[in-house]
Design a protein around this motif. Structure first.
Motif, PDB file in Angstrom:
ATOM      1  N   ILE A 191      -2.512 -96.278  -4.958  1.00 43.18           N
ATOM      2  CA  ILE A 191      -2.524 -95.964  -3.777  1.00 43.18           C
ATOM      3  C   ILE A 191      -3.355 -95.086  -4.253  1.00 43.18           C
ATOM      4  N   CYS A 192      -4.588 -94.878  -3.121  1.00 42.46           N
ATOM      5  CA  CYS A 192      -5.787 -94.371  -3.735  1.00 42.46           C
ATOM      6  C   CYS A 192      -5.786 -93.984  -2.318  1.00 42.46           C
ATOM      7  N   ARG A 193      -6.332 -92.282  -2.024  1.00 44.37           N
ATOM      8  CA  ARG A 193      -6.748 -91.586  -0.909  1.00 44.37           C
ATOM      9  C   ARG A 193      -8.379 -91.728  -0.968  1.00 44.37           C
ATOM     10  N   TYR A 194      -8.595 -91.564  -0.109  1.00 45.07           N
ATOM     11  CA  TYR A 194      -9.905 -90.948   0.518  1.00 45.07           C
ATOM     12  C   TYR A 194     -10.470 -90.005   1.235  1.00 45.07           C
ATOM     13  N   GLN A 195     -11.601 -89.141   1.309  1.00 45.66           N
ATOM     14  CA  GLN A 195     -12.053 -88.626   2.282  1.00 45.66           C
ATOM     15  C   GLN A 195     -12.958 -88.745   2.838  1.00 45.66           C
ATOM     16  N   VAL A 196     -13.150 -89.099   4.015  1.00 44.20           N
ATOM     17  CA  VAL A 196     -14.831 -89.962   4.469  1.00 44.20           C
ATOM     18  C   VAL A 196     -15.064 -89.191   5.636  1.00 44.20           C
TER      19      VAL A 196
END
Length: 115
Positions: A4-9
């Motif tokens: 699980i990889c979370r990103y702020q884009v």
């Protein structure tokens, strides 16, 4: 095994991010032992994204990261994920059609199960 990889884009990087994430999904799910992958965006916070891939085992996950093309294109994307929590999780229970199946913990010395 669940990645699980979370990103702020930011909006100006969204198109590039989606293209890179789709490529990462294609490469990771092509690997033997990969079950499926998803790319999603938070409904209430559209600059937040999540990439998830499920593998049959830790070994399958590690092998999926081994090919050169994955190290070249996927690993840099994974390294951009938010680092405030872990990215890999063991699967302890899964459910389908109302039936729950427990799995032994990889971390426990003896056979600990949920429930």
């Amino acid at each position: 095994m669940l990645l699980i990889c979370r990103y702020q884009v930011s909006p100006d990087r969204e198109a590039s991010f989606v293209e890179r994430a789709r490529r990462a999904l294609a490469l990771l799910t092509r690997a033997e032992g990969s079950l499926h992958g998803d790319l999603g965006r938070a409904v209430d916070q559209p600059d937040r994204w999540v990439l998830t891939v499920r593998f049959t085992s830790v070994v399958a996950y590690r092998r999926a990261l081994s090919p050169f093309e994955v190290r070249e294109h996927v690993v840099p994307l994974l390294s951009e994920a938010l680092a405030d929590e872990p990215a890999t999780y063991e699967t302890l229970a899964e459910a389908e059609a109302g039936a729950v199946t427990d799995h032994p913990s990889l971390l426990a010395s003896d056979d600990h199960r949920l429930g």
